[in-house]
Design an enzyme around this catalytic site. Sequence first.
Site, short mmCIF file in Angstrom:
data_model
loop_
_atom_site.label_atom_id
_atom_site.label_comp_id
_atom_site.label_asym_id
_atom_site.label_seq_id
_atom_site.Cartn_x
_atom_site.Cartn_y
_atom_site.Cartn_z
N CYS A 86 1.08 -1.45 0.05
CA CYS A 86 0.00 -0.18 -0.32
C CYS A 86 1.22 0.93 -0.13
CB CYS A 86 -0.89 -0.53 1.64
SG CYS A 86 -2.11 1.05 0.66
N HIS A 203 -3.84 -5.98 1.17
CA HIS A 203 -3.05 -5.43 2.53
C HIS A 203 -3.20 -7.61 2.60
CE1 HIS A 203 -2.40 -1.58 3.78
NE2 HIS A 203 -3.34 -1.33 2.88
N GLU A 205 -1.38 -8.23 4.79
CA GLU A 205 -1.27 -8.35 6.01
C GLU A 205 -2.77 -8.64 7.07
OE1 GLU A 205 -1.35 -6.30 4.39
OE2 GLU A 205 -1.32 -4.22 5.75
#
Lengths: 230, 729, 80, 80
Positions: A86, A203, A205
């Site tokens: 990002c 993302h 994560e």
Amino acid sequence: MKTSIIVFPGSNCDRDIKVALTASLGSAPDMVWHGATELPETDLIVIPGGFSYGDYLRAGALAAHSPVMREVVLRADAGVPVLGICNGFQILTEAGLLPGVLMRNAALKFICKDVFLKVQNANTVFTSGYSEGQIIRIPIAHHDGNYETDKETLKKLESNGQIVFQYCDEMGALTKEANYNGSLANIAGITNQNHTVLGMMPHPERQVDLFQGGTDGKALFDGLLNSLKI
Amino acid sequence: MTEITPEVIANHGLSEEEYLKILKIIGREPNITELGIFSVMWSEHCSYKSSKKWLRTLPTKAPWVICGPGENAGIVEIGDNQAIVFKMESHNHPSFIEPYQGAATGVGGIMRDVFTMGARPIANLNSLRFGRPDHPKTKHLISGVVAGIAGYGNCMGVPTVGGECEFHSSYDGNNLVNAMTVGLAPCNNIFYSAAAGIGNSVVYVGSKTGRDGIHGATMASTEFSEDNESKRPTVQVGDPFTEKLLLEACLELMNTDAIIAIQDMGAAGLTSSSFEMASKGGVGIEMNLDAVPQREEGMTAYEMMLSESQERMLMVLKPGSENEAKLIFEKWELDFAIIGILTDTNHMVLRHKGEIVADLPIDPLAEASPEYDRPWVETPQATVASIVNNTSPKEINKAIKTLIGCPDQSSKRWIWEQYDHMVMADTIGRPGGDAAIVRVHGTMKAIAVSTDCNPRYCFADPYEGGKQAVAESWRNITATGAKPLAITDNMNFGNPERPEIMGQFVGCIKGIGDACKALDYPVVSGNVSLYNETNGIGILPTPTIGGVGLIANINNCASIAFEKEGQDIIIIGETEGHMGQSLYLREIEGSEEGTPPPVDLAAERFNGNFVRKMIERGRITTCHDISGGGLIVALAEMAIASGIGCAIEIPKDTPTILGWLFGEDQARYVIASSEVKDIIAEASAQNIKAEKIGQTKGRQLTVGKEITISLDELVQLHQSWLPNFMSQT
Amino acid sequence: MKAKVHVTLKPGVLDPQGKAVQHALDSLGFSGVGEVRQGKYIEIDLSDTDTELARGHVENMCKKLLANTVIENYTIEITE
Amino acid sequence: MKAKVHVTLKPGVLDPQGKAVQHALDSLGFSGVGEVRQGKYIEIDLSDTDTELARGHVENMCKKLLANTVIENYTIEITE
Ligand SMILES: Nc1ncnc2c1ncn2[C@@H]1O[C@H](COP(=O)(O)OP(=O)(O)O)[C@@H](O)[C@H]1O
Ligand SMILES: [Mg+2]
């Protein structure tokens, strides 16, 4: 295996990526402050998401000039894998480690939602946890993810397998509707020529345990561990 | 120096009476700086002069409450030395004038309230009310407000996980933006604002002071008029990046033992923060305004004391720790300045350019601020609604579609997709359900959060409406499997100097209070926003309730989505078919008539506790409370959320079909389960009504034999209204 | 002295913001609106006293930070 | 015709971007940099043929869309 996460003023996914990395790698990464002029010994550098310097001027521009980035560039040149997620992707383009730019989303709005990605190259240190052509679901959350570059660069990206992730629909079709931010060629993630630097808007994560609604992101970190096993 | 004329006094929003009180307190004429200080401290916004008397009646205690109203935010304990810190605050007027910055600084302000107490914000919510969709300003306001909330919260890296967004013509000239922040703190490291230690340094940190929003606090307390709209005061601009640094710097400093007291600078900036800290601590302060970090040249004492520049904090530090603190703030590239010391004089003494520019006694000003017992009249009893009994299958089919796609009931996805609702990676119940669920980082616990209010109910019957807002909040929290802990309330009303408006306020407070008592759901923080009126037209009474609950183990919680086909659908609670003030009446018959559904608090408690037990024991994972639009809308939402349809039968003995489908009787839930017999048996053993009404199956919503709507159509209707509306011109 | 810097997208580079503004103007009923391009305008107070020296400094600032020269052009004007 | 519009924050209104840029220029070693203010620069192609008419139109565009007149000022220049 040793990993480093670079923290800028305004980074805000640094903790999330730390948790994800720790879960996959079994050891906690080093958190490196943007003002550092030296990096610890490291096998992987991660530049997390967030709003470094508030995204002021251009997303990633001010962070790209932080002292620590000189070191990151040196390590990247020496072949140390660098992953930018990002805002991290935006910083990598501003720092010249990846080609192109990330412009304002086509609809000019911040977009946060789950998207589908097609894994176009599973043959990198970052994507060995996936198979080629696999469709994965992970969220995006950004205001400036509209990837843009010139025709020539695009050709190179394509022919050299540097386009790693593309936005697609549930069935894997690279449609306009699935390309929420208006990116050129549905690009969601690209690598440098040697496939040692990856920038991606989504993302991973945020999809590492089932309570988050899926684990498609965890495969990326598990794959990293496998390919970097030292 | 400006002369203090009656006009100057009036411009400061002070009444003659209040001015006389000032003369009595200080025994002389105030200078302009002092007058400015009085005016902001005694504004409705800071002094709660119209509402104090009534707010005191709210229940605020429970064994799990660590800190109730009166501090920057309320605090409840959630075990393991962890506490949840939360509050809601309005930024109505500023967001009407400049939607983006007004909403953004509202979000910034409420987050500061929470982290000033030592908590890391873990969730934001926002309760929004706009005028009717076809009012020329509405679209512009929505797009600015939503972008402002997104701009600030996203940059801070705090997920915005829920809220509400509804429309009514009464908000045409006064939209509502109520922002809520929920934070997590260790119980043994909470920070308060009472200053202590004569001689200790008073320290200013954060952004520099500019001429931002001078008189914002008094503006927030006056009615709008056409004329007022052009006399726009300087609007504050938010800097979320600086606030993110401020958050990290404060939390870092809070890990040392340097801080004795800390207070954010909110409305009325340096004035209210310094007076509050001094007054709570029973000390005086001597401040040197020359030391205040300033953004602009030539700022006067008056301007510095009244500035509402954002992203600033005031602290009292332990002697000797100043340097350590300074280093932390410098690392985060923030201003740090020692601007004063604590004294034993009980006076606020301000020096500027070698002169004493103000010398005021603290307690009389802070504590003896005016308090009014404003006259009020009881809201007259509403008449019973008349209803056209249109029960042909065709009409019902149409009505269901209308309701699911109407402005109030339609999906607010267009809004929450602009909010980063997943950052921090602990959002396990995303927006779209009854309450959002946010995991307590690194644990198996989670909190459930929701904001609720039905202003039409409150308008028709403030007392029942106040009760209902609390009950709905409690239900939304319960429907996820969480134990409701406490609420924050944001009381948005019209001009309290009108007895009928004051009557609405009093009625709502009484209703809220009774519901909180009955449900063990105390008020721990809140905010009052009055004078939401334009040209004499007030908003509907809107006491927004922000609720927080605790899920002990995230393996046992529920969502509104059906889990699989072939499960039985059960309705918990009594269905009488109350249609007064229902969404059906408003949308189908265009009438806002009747009394709102009465709330039986005992039934709420029984039914809710029963449902929660079922979820806690892992017996059910699908649960939705029934609210606006009644049973059928609840079912449609469950189907939409899951992509699984359902078929239900209207019980033969139902006295009113419309009432059964669309009635808004309270204390009800829809659950889905494969153990229908056991659940019904268990419920009836406790005298709780539980009735099987159908099954999950297929890709349609089917009622009896004649009403069928495809899921695709429902999804389309539900999702499309807001994006279509926003893209129309 | 003061530097006035204009940073604009290079011709041919897609401008999502300009496009959106154009679209919005259109929907607001403004007719005859052709292409819209949005750039940045930055004013910088400088302690320099020599115009050419100042221009050199600002030129450097643009290259290093203010513009992304992959997609953006810039112009500099120095005033008293 | 072409309109060149500058939209700038009113004096006294906080400019977080300008502040951050100023700070960054400083850290990059540019000395003598004072206040930095960042605004927008918008170019609009117009089908108008009369300068004054065009100005009127653009004036309206600024009020309605391009500038947030609560916190921003704008200037308009019309060129061929
Ligand atoms: N402004 C908003 N921001 C974020 N989420 C919102 C907003 N408005 C509505 N939502 C979400 O949409 C869902 C439906 O809202 P609402 O109809 O108010 O729920 P309920 O009737 O259960 O109280 C909720 O999950 C709520 O959090
Ligand atoms: Mg609900």
